[in-house]
Design an enzyme around this catalytic site. Structure first.
Site, PDB file in Angstrom:
ATOM      1  N   ASP A 117     -96.497  33.379 -48.580  1.00 47.43           N
ATOM      2  CA  ASP A 117     -97.886  33.021 -48.332  1.00 47.43           C
ATOM      3  C   ASP A 117     -98.796  34.222 -48.578  1.00 47.43           C
ATOM      4  O   ASP A 117     -98.338  35.351 -48.771  1.00 47.43           O
ATOM      5  CB  ASP A 117     -98.028  32.527 -46.889  1.00 47.43           C
ATOM      6  CG  ASP A 117     -99.228  31.605 -46.722  1.00 47.43           C
ATOM      7  OD1 ASP A 117    -100.051  31.548 -47.651  1.00 47.43           O
ATOM      8  OD2 ASP A 117     -99.331  30.949 -45.684  1.00 47.43           O
ATOM      9  N   GLU A 123     -55.202  25.914 -54.182  1.00 42.42           N
ATOM     10  CA  GLU A 123     -55.048  25.994 -52.743  1.00 42.42           C
ATOM     11  C   GLU A 123     -55.823  27.161 -52.117  1.00 42.42           C
ATOM     12  O   GLU A 123     -56.344  27.065 -51.011  1.00 42.42           O
ATOM     13  CB  GLU A 123     -53.559  26.125 -52.367  1.00 42.42           C
ATOM     14  CG  GLU A 123     -52.719  24.904 -52.707  1.00 42.42           C
ATOM     15  CD  GLU A 123     -52.129  25.008 -54.106  1.00 42.42           C
ATOM     16  OE1 GLU A 123     -52.582  25.878 -54.874  1.00 42.42           O
ATOM     17  OE2 GLU A 123     -51.233  24.209 -54.436  1.00 42.42           O
TER      18      GLU A 123
END
Length: 374
Positions: free
Chosen positions: A337, A295
């Site tokens: 990049d 729970e």
């Protein structure tokens, strides 16, 4: 036109291939005075705002309900209703309360992050100098329409795709579209060769690129989704695949569900073999199923991720989705990049090392002398 330009005329060449006089005629532009206010309203209604992508968010109530699709949440909901069947109302209330608190915490964290991003977007709203009714006015980029006359200067982010009608020593950084960090020289000349590639359009500039040096005047030929940046953004606007974190939650929930079903069936079978009452055996199996469900797990996961988001917020990092924290931490290799696209394209000397790998001032001095006389 093709190539991300005006769409009122069908199957026409890309705007950078057209003679300048023809483009002026097609766009209805007036290089001397710009568009009138009446014409601007008409074009805004026709072409919409000049934004490359639309931010379409689900309604708040749907964003909240979407969190109940989590397999672990579904499993706990089932467990809470099983508690009612077994007469354990206290467990039902406890499980449901914990579940709602977990879902609400996750929901409010994402809503708050979205509001923060919206505020940041408004604070950096880009403007451009546009010729309207013969006057130079500063406008938000979203208010620019095809046919507008825009004035460019160093440091300006180009607000739309367009053709140059006047330029002086204009150099543009097109790394956003081409990945090339070196500036591209632009001029007003008609192209000598026919090319559909925007990279070859030396007489055109494109939305999202920036002016490095020089000045120019451009006619806007394409805005918003019709621009090259808009087409590129459209290809990226696909539904993202499930993250590793979400896969993990689904896998764990499936394991718990399978284990629970097996245990319930096993206990039920044993009780029936021992000739226990059927209803009593069934209720005992359901109680066991409720006991096996974790729970507190959703609450623990959500609080842990929320703490991570709060700590990153102190470092001025906005977390839009809590599972993103787990995905970032799980990376083994981060690829970026090349220099100049995401970085400054400026090399800096950090240290000078000798063959033993130790910092050595003599190495730096000799390298400097060698470089100087080269």
């Amino acid at each position: 036109m093709a190539g991300g330009v005006l769409t009122t005329e069908a199957t026409a060449p890309a705007f950078w291939q057209l003679p300048l006089a023809e483009l002026i005629r097609l766009t209805g532009a007036n290089p001397k005075t710009g568009l009138t206010a009446q014409e601007v309203h008409r074009r805004i209604a026709k072409y919409g705002p000049n934004v490359a992508t639309d931010i379409q968010r689900q309604p708040i109530w749907l964003q909240f309900l979407r969190r109940f699709r989590n397999p672990l949440v579904i499993l706990l909901l089932i467990a809470s209703f099983l508690s009612v069947l077994t007469g354990d109302k206290a467990s039902f209330v406890i499980i449901l309360t914990i579940l709602l608190l977990s879902v609400m915490l996750d929901f409010f964290q994402e809503v708050r992050a979205e509001k923060t991003v919206d505020a940041l977007r408004q604070s950096v709203a880009i403007k451009a100098i546009v010729l309207r009714d013969g006057n130079r006015v500063s406008l938000l980029v979203r208010d620019i329409v095809p046919g507008d006359i825009v004035l460019l200067s160093p440091g300006i982010l180009i607000p739309a795709d367009g053709r140059l009608i006047d330029s002086k020593d204009l150099y543009v950084n097109q790394a956003l579209l081409t990945g090339e960090s070196f500036p591209s020289e632009k001029n007003t000349s008609d192209l000598s060769t026919v090319s559909q590639d925007p990279n070859d359009a030396t007489n055109a500039v494109f939305m999202g690129t920036s002016v490095i040096s020089g000045t120019a005047t451009m006619i806007v030929a394409a805005t918003g989704k019709q621009s090259n940046l808009g087409h590129l953004a459209g290809t990226l606007a696909r539904q993202r695949p499930p993250t590793t974190f979400e896969h993990g939650v689904e896998s764990f929930s499936g394991m718990i569900l399978r284990l629970t079903i097996m245990m319930v069936l096993f206990v039920l079978a044993i009780n029936l073999l021992l000739h226990r009452p059927l209803l009593e055996s069934f209720l005992f199996a359901l109680a066991l199923a409720v006991g096996l469900t974790p729970e507190l797990l959703p609450m623990i996961v959500t609080i842990t991720l929320a703490r991570g988001a709060a700590r990153m917020a102190k470092e001025k990092v906005v977390i839009k989705s809590l599972p993103a924290i787990h995905n970032l931490g799980e990376m083994d290799i981060l690829c970026t990049d090349k220099t100049g696209t995401l970085t400054e394209a400026n090399m800096r000397l950090i240290s000078a090392l000798d063959p033993a790998g130790e910092e050595n001032e003599t190495v730096f001095t000799r390298a400097y002398i060698n470089s100087y006389f080269e």
